[in-house]
Design a protein around this motif. Structure first.
Motif, PDB file in Angstrom:
ATOM      1  N   MET A  62       0.839  -1.177   0.000  1.00 20.75           N
ATOM      2  CA  MET A  62       0.000   0.000   0.000  1.00 20.75           C
ATOM      3  C   MET A  62       0.884   1.240   0.000  1.00 20.75           C
ATOM      4  SD  MET A  62      -2.882  -1.124   2.749  1.00 20.75           S
ATOM      5  CE  MET A  62      -1.910  -2.311   3.681  1.00 20.75           C
ATOM      6  N   THR A  63       0.409   2.273  -0.647  1.00 24.05           N
ATOM      7  CA  THR A  63       1.129   3.536  -0.692  1.00 24.05           C
ATOM      8  C   THR A  63       0.201   4.646  -0.222  1.00 24.05           C
ATOM      9  OG1 THR A  63       2.486   2.802  -2.537  1.00 24.05           O
ATOM     10  CG2 THR A  63       2.374   5.159  -2.165  1.00 24.05           C
ATOM     11  N   THR A  64       0.735   5.552   0.571  1.00 32.50           N
ATOM     12  CA  THR A  64      -0.032   6.706   1.016  1.00 32.50           C
ATOM     13  C   THR A  64       0.875   7.922   1.082  1.00 32.50           C
ATOM     14  OG1 THR A  64      -1.679   7.460   2.618  1.00 32.50           O
ATOM     15  CG2 THR A  64       0.309   6.439   3.515  1.00 32.50           C
ATOM     16  N   THR A  65       0.265   9.082   1.003  1.00 32.43           N
ATOM     17  CA  THR A  65       0.992  10.333   1.132  1.00 32.43           C
ATOM     18  C   THR A  65       0.456  11.075   2.343  1.00 32.43           C
ATOM     19  OG1 THR A  65       1.359  10.468  -1.248  1.00 32.43           O
ATOM     20  CG2 THR A  65       1.586  12.507  -0.002  1.00 32.43           C
ATOM     21  N   LEU A  66       1.367  11.417   3.254  1.00 36.22           N
ATOM     22  CA  LEU A  66       1.010  12.107   4.480  1.00 36.22           C
ATOM     23  C   LEU A  66       1.475  13.555   4.411  1.00 36.22           C
ATOM     24  CD1 LEU A  66       2.364   9.335   6.863  1.00 36.22           C
ATOM     25  CD2 LEU A  66      -0.031   9.742   6.303  1.00 36.22           C
ATOM     26  N   SER A  67       0.601  14.463   4.746  1.00 32.70           N
ATOM     27  CA  SER A  67       0.958  15.871   4.837  1.00 32.70           C
ATOM     28  C   SER A  67       1.459  16.097   6.261  1.00 32.70           C
ATOM     29  CB  SER A  67      -0.277  16.733   4.548  1.00 32.70           C
ATOM     30  OG  SER A  67       0.044  18.091   4.624  1.00 32.70           O
ATOM     31  N   VAL A  68       2.714  16.552   6.399  1.00 30.45           N
ATOM     32  CA  VAL A  68       3.307  16.686   7.725  1.00 30.45           C
ATOM     33  C   VAL A  68       3.633  18.143   8.052  1.00 30.45           C
ATOM     34  CG1 VAL A  68       4.240  14.342   7.732  1.00 30.45           C
ATOM     35  CG2 VAL A  68       5.649  16.215   6.899  1.00 30.45           C
ATOM     36  N   GLN A  69       3.734  18.419   9.315  1.00 28.93           N
ATOM     37  CA  GLN A  69       4.056  19.750   9.814  1.00 28.93           C
ATOM     38  C   GLN A  69       5.557  19.860  10.082  1.00 28.93           C
ATOM     39  OE1 GLN A  69       0.888  21.202  12.689  1.00 28.93           O
ATOM     40  NE2 GLN A  69       0.513  18.973  12.715  1.00 28.93           N
ATOM     41  N   ASN A  70       6.056  21.061  10.101  1.00 34.37           N
ATOM     42  CA  ASN A  70       7.447  21.386  10.465  1.00 34.37           C
ATOM     43  C   ASN A  70       8.481  20.961   9.429  1.00 34.37           C
ATOM     44  OD1 ASN A  70       6.380  22.364  12.908  1.00 34.37           O
ATOM     45  ND2 ASN A  70       6.627  20.369  13.881  1.00 34.37           N
ATOM     46  N   LEU A  71       8.080  20.570   8.254  1.00 35.54           N
ATOM     47  CA  LEU A  71       9.002  20.166   7.189  1.00 35.54           C
ATOM     48  C   LEU A  71       9.514  21.426   6.499  1.00 35.54           C
ATOM     49  CD1 LEU A  71      10.273  17.858   5.576  1.00 35.54           C
ATOM     50  CD2 LEU A  71       8.193  17.762   4.219  1.00 35.54           C
ATOM     51  N   LYS A  72      10.812  21.716   6.653  1.00 34.37           N
ATOM     52  CA  LYS A  72      11.339  22.996   6.198  1.00 34.37           C
ATOM     53  C   LYS A  72      12.398  22.911   5.115  1.00 34.37           C
ATOM     54  CE  LYS A  72      10.963  24.494  10.972  1.00 34.37           C
ATOM     55  NZ  LYS A  72      10.950  23.184  11.559  1.00 34.37           N
TER      56      LYS A  72
ATOM     57  N   THR B   2      16.642  13.487   7.207  1.00 33.18           N
ATOM     58  CA  THR B   2      16.375  12.763   8.448  1.00 33.18           C
ATOM     59  C   THR B   2      15.151  11.875   8.314  1.00 33.18           C
ATOM     60  OG1 THR B   2      17.406  14.457   9.819  1.00 33.18           O
ATOM     61  CG2 THR B   2      15.805  13.031  10.893  1.00 33.18           C
ATOM     62  N   ILE B   3      14.072  12.421   7.769  1.00 37.04           N
ATOM     63  CA  ILE B   3      12.850  11.628   7.610  1.00 37.04           C
ATOM     64  C   ILE B   3      13.120  10.417   6.730  1.00 37.04           C
ATOM     65  CG2 ILE B   3      10.552  11.628   6.548  1.00 37.04           C
ATOM     66  CD1 ILE B   3      10.306  14.574   7.527  1.00 37.04           C
TER      67      ILE B   3
ATOM     68  N   LEU C 123       8.873  -0.796   5.536  1.00 36.88           N
ATOM     69  CA  LEU C 123       8.738   0.183   4.457  1.00 36.88           C
ATOM     70  C   LEU C 123       9.547  -0.213   3.244  1.00 36.88           C
ATOM     71  CD1 LEU C 123       8.830   3.599   6.292  1.00 36.88           C
ATOM     72  CD2 LEU C 123       6.893   2.197   5.678  1.00 36.88           C
ATOM     73  N   GLN C 124       8.979   0.048   2.079  1.00 32.54           N
ATOM     74  CA  GLN C 124       9.648  -0.274   0.835  1.00 32.54           C
ATOM     75  C   GLN C 124      10.087   0.967   0.083  1.00 32.54           C
ATOM     76  OE1 GLN C 124       6.439  -2.495  -0.801  1.00 32.54           O
ATOM     77  NE2 GLN C 124       7.010  -4.362   0.261  1.00 32.54           N
ATOM     78  N   ASN C 125       9.422   2.104   0.328  1.00 30.45           N
ATOM     79  CA  ASN C 125       9.724   3.307  -0.427  1.00 30.45           C
ATOM     80  C   ASN C 125       9.371   4.527   0.418  1.00 30.45           C
ATOM     81  OD1 ASN C 125      10.539   4.761  -2.658  1.00 30.45           O
ATOM     82  ND2 ASN C 125       8.526   4.744  -3.603  1.00 30.45           N
ATOM     83  N   VAL C 126      10.234   5.545   0.379  1.00 27.91           N
ATOM     84  CA  VAL C 126       9.986   6.801   1.094  1.00 27.91           C
ATOM     85  C   VAL C 126      10.362   7.945   0.162  1.00 27.91           C
ATOM     86  CG1 VAL C 126      10.601   8.240   3.068  1.00 27.91           C
ATOM     87  CG2 VAL C 126      10.565   5.754   3.332  1.00 27.91           C
ATOM     88  N   ILE C 127       9.420   8.867  -0.048  1.00 21.42           N
ATOM     89  CA  ILE C 127       9.681  10.043  -0.869  1.00 21.42           C
ATOM     90  C   ILE C 127       9.188  11.273  -0.098  1.00 21.42           C
ATOM     91  CG2 ILE C 127       9.174  11.257  -3.020  1.00 21.42           C
ATOM     92  CD1 ILE C 127       8.630   8.457  -4.252  1.00 21.42           C
TER      93      ILE C 127
ATOM     94  N   VAL D 181       5.093  13.388   2.830  1.00 19.15           N
ATOM     95  CA  VAL D 181       5.933  12.203   2.875  1.00 19.15           C
ATOM     96  C   VAL D 181       5.106  11.063   2.284  1.00 19.15           C
ATOM     97  CG1 VAL D 181       7.174  10.570   4.348  1.00 19.15           C
ATOM     98  CG2 VAL D 181       7.117  12.999   4.962  1.00 19.15           C
ATOM     99  N   SER D 182       5.584  10.466   1.206  1.00 23.36           N
ATOM    100  CA  SER D 182       4.907   9.323   0.587  1.00 23.36           C
ATOM    101  C   SER D 182       5.649   8.061   0.990  1.00 23.36           C
ATOM    102  CB  SER D 182       4.897   9.455  -0.934  1.00 23.36           C
ATOM    103  OG  SER D 182       4.179  10.605  -1.317  1.00 23.36           O
ATOM    104  N   VAL D 183       4.893   7.061   1.405  1.00 22.05           N
ATOM    105  CA  VAL D 183       5.497   5.810   1.857  1.00 22.05           C
ATOM    106  C   VAL D 183       4.751   4.615   1.278  1.00 22.05           C
ATOM    107  CG1 VAL D 183       6.455   6.706   4.015  1.00 22.05           C
ATOM    108  CG2 VAL D 183       4.121   5.905   3.975  1.00 22.05           C
TER     109      VAL D 183
END
Length: 89
Positions: free
Chosen positions: A1-11, A18-19, A29-33, A41-43
């Motif tokens: 499954m793939t999802t995209t999370l909208s995160v706070q404090n990403l500058k 780091t993320i 996890l297989q993929n992180v973008i 952050v898409s995972v």
């Protein structure tokens, strides 16, 4: 499954580094973008329980998902994560 999370404090690239490194260390996890411009952050993960672990890990690093509380502690953690990411690049 793939999802995209909208995160706070990403500058910046330090935050993204780091993320990416911390989430890639999670076995499920297989993929992180990380998309700095969109603040997302898409995972790709295997089980629904993995998604909960991902959001908890992001929160612990100081990057809570949008809609969650963004405490002063979260903001401080993200600053430390950012600096560590800049130093590690």
């Amino acid at each position: 499954m793939t999802t995209t999370l909208s995160v706070q404090n990403l500058k910046c690239g330090g935050c993204a580094h780091t993320i990416t490194q911390q989430l890639r260390a999670m076995e499920a996890l297989q993929n992180v973008i990380v998309d700095l411009q969109q603040g997302t952050v898409s995972v790709t993960y295997q089980n629904e329980s993995d998604l909960e672990n991902i959001t908890q890990k992001l929160k612990k690093m100081g990057y809570p998902v949008r809609g969650e509380a963004n405490t002063l502690s979260d903001q401080a953690h993200s600053l430390v994560s950012c600096v560590m990411g800049k130093l590690a690049r």
